[in-house]
Design a protein around this motif. Structure first.
Motif, PDB file in Angstrom:
ATOM      1  N   ASP A 136       0.809  -1.223   0.000  1.00  0.00           N
ATOM      2  CA  ASP A 136       0.000   0.000   0.000  1.00  0.00           C
ATOM      3  C   ASP A 136       0.844   1.274   0.000  1.00  0.00           C
ATOM      4  O   ASP A 136       0.361   2.338  -0.401  1.00  0.00           O
ATOM      5  N   ASN A 137       2.083   1.169   0.449  1.00  0.00           N
ATOM      6  CA  ASN A 137       2.954   2.344   0.561  1.00  0.00           C
ATOM      7  C   ASN A 137       4.305   2.038  -0.094  1.00  0.00           C
ATOM      8  O   ASN A 137       5.241   1.576   0.580  1.00  0.00           O
ATOM      9  N   PRO A 138       4.428   2.279  -1.381  1.00  0.00           N
ATOM     10  CA  PRO A 138       5.651   1.917  -2.116  1.00  0.00           C
ATOM     11  C   PRO A 138       6.940   2.500  -1.543  1.00  0.00           C
ATOM     12  O   PRO A 138       8.003   1.886  -1.672  1.00  0.00           O
ATOM     13  N   LEU A 179      11.911  -2.039  -7.714  1.00  0.00           N
ATOM     14  CA  LEU A 179      12.062  -0.695  -8.281  1.00  0.00           C
ATOM     15  C   LEU A 179      10.803  -0.264  -9.026  1.00  0.00           C
ATOM     16  O   LEU A 179      10.419   0.906  -8.993  1.00  0.00           O
ATOM     17  N   GLY A 180      10.164  -1.215  -9.698  1.00  0.00           N
ATOM     18  CA  GLY A 180       8.916  -0.900 -10.392  1.00  0.00           C
ATOM     19  C   GLY A 180       7.832  -0.478  -9.426  1.00  0.00           C
ATOM     20  O   GLY A 180       7.050   0.446  -9.704  1.00  0.00           O
ATOM     21  N   HIS A 181       7.778  -1.140  -8.275  1.00  0.00           N
ATOM     22  CA  HIS A 181       6.784  -0.783  -7.250  1.00  0.00           C
ATOM     23  C   HIS A 181       7.132   0.554  -6.604  1.00  0.00           C
ATOM     24  O   HIS A 181       6.254   1.393  -6.377  1.00  0.00           O
ATOM     25  N   LEU A 182       8.415   0.763  -6.342  1.00  0.00           N
ATOM     26  CA  LEU A 182       8.855   1.998  -5.690  1.00  0.00           C
ATOM     27  C   LEU A 182       8.580   3.222  -6.554  1.00  0.00           C
ATOM     28  O   LEU A 182       8.104   4.254  -6.065  1.00  0.00           O
ATOM     29  N   THR A 183       8.875   3.107  -7.833  1.00  0.00           N
ATOM     30  CA  THR A 183       8.736   4.256  -8.734  1.00  0.00           C
ATOM     31  C   THR A 183       7.336   4.408  -9.310  1.00  0.00           C
ATOM     32  O   THR A 183       7.006   5.466  -9.856  1.00  0.00           O
ATOM     33  N   GLY A 184       6.527   3.360  -9.210  1.00  0.00           N
ATOM     34  CA  GLY A 184       5.193   3.411  -9.786  1.00  0.00           C
ATOM     35  C   GLY A 184       5.174   3.232 -11.293  1.00  0.00           C
ATOM     36  O   GLY A 184       4.139   3.455 -11.937  1.00  0.00           O
TER      37      GLY A 184
END
Length: 250
Positions: A136-138, A179-184
């Motif tokens: 819920d919170n990348p 990284l994909g999740h962190l950056t959106g």
């Protein structure tokens, strides 16, 4: 397909030189416990992989499924077991370059501290599990990321040393998802697909470790045993090796 081909090429077994073997006297007793250490190392990997696969399966189960509810209630425990298994393997892993081993261990420790802090300070107060909070919170990836960086380093080492295709692919998939999740920049569908691939390959990777000879994870320990000798014994041994070398030349 391109990723698989690139990984299989890059992670082909390397014919790199090993440290020279030193015929140490009475080194048998020092090596006696090494097979059990290898089994523990591989058991740690199995624990990490099994915990990850079981926890990750909740993403593919219906929300109202009984099994999904049971797993979600225990997902923090699964996370802790997985982190513990990885830590055990990193403690026992055989890497010739000590600095690399210490770096992976430091990343693991940093990830454990970050995970614990995130759970206690952020996830628990809002009534969420740690994995769900990260979903819920990348930005929470910054705190748990080092743990998975350590895992990436471990599979990279395995892929590089033994030419394991699944390890090579995991080296790219693990950081890509995080990284994909962190950056959106990665949509949920792609993340879910890559998660499924990660689960399958991680399971294969851990299972295949037990098809390898024990000696693969021991390596040549003579250099380390030599370094552990007292200076007087080192000097005596080097003199004997020098005499043997001269006699062979004659």
């Amino acid at each position: 397909m391109a990723l698989l081909l690139a990984s299989s090429t890059f992670f082909a077994p390397l014919s790199k030189p090993r440290p020279p073997k030193i015929p140490l006297i009475n080194k048998t007793s020092s090596l006696r416990l090494l097979p059990s250490r290898v089994i523990l190392y591989r058991s740690g990997l199995v624990t990490a992989a099994a915990s990850f696969v079981i926890a990750g399966s909740t993403a593919f189960l219906p929300d109202d499924a009984f099994l999904a509810n049971i797993l979600k209630q225990n997902i923090n425990l699964l996370y802790a077991l997985g982190a513990g298994g990885l830590g055990l393997s990193l403690f026992l892993i055989h890497i010739y370059v000590t600095e690399i081993k210490r770096t992976l261990q430091a990343l693991w420790a940093l990830g454990v501290v970050g995970s614990l802090a995130t759970f206690l300070s952020l996830a628990q107060p809002v009534g969420e599990s740690l994995p769900q909070y990260v979903v819920d919170n990348p930005t929470a990836v910054w705190f748990i990321g080092p743990l998975f960086a350590a895992l990436t380093g471990l599979v990279f080492k395995e892929g590089l040393c033994y030419g394991k295709l699944e390890a090579g692919v995991l080296t790219f998939i693990i950081p890509s998802i995080l990284l994909g999740h962190l950056t959106g920049l990665m949509d949920d569908g792609l993340k879910l697909n890559l998660l499924g691939v990660w689960m399958v390959l991680f399971g294969i990777f851990a299972a295949r470790k037990f098809t390898q000879p024990i000696k693969d994870d021991i390596g040549d320990k003579s250099v380390f045993i030599f370094n552990a000798l007292p200076e007087k014994e080192k000097k005596t041994l080097l003199e004997k090796l020098g005499e043997q070398s001269l006699s062979q030349e004659d």
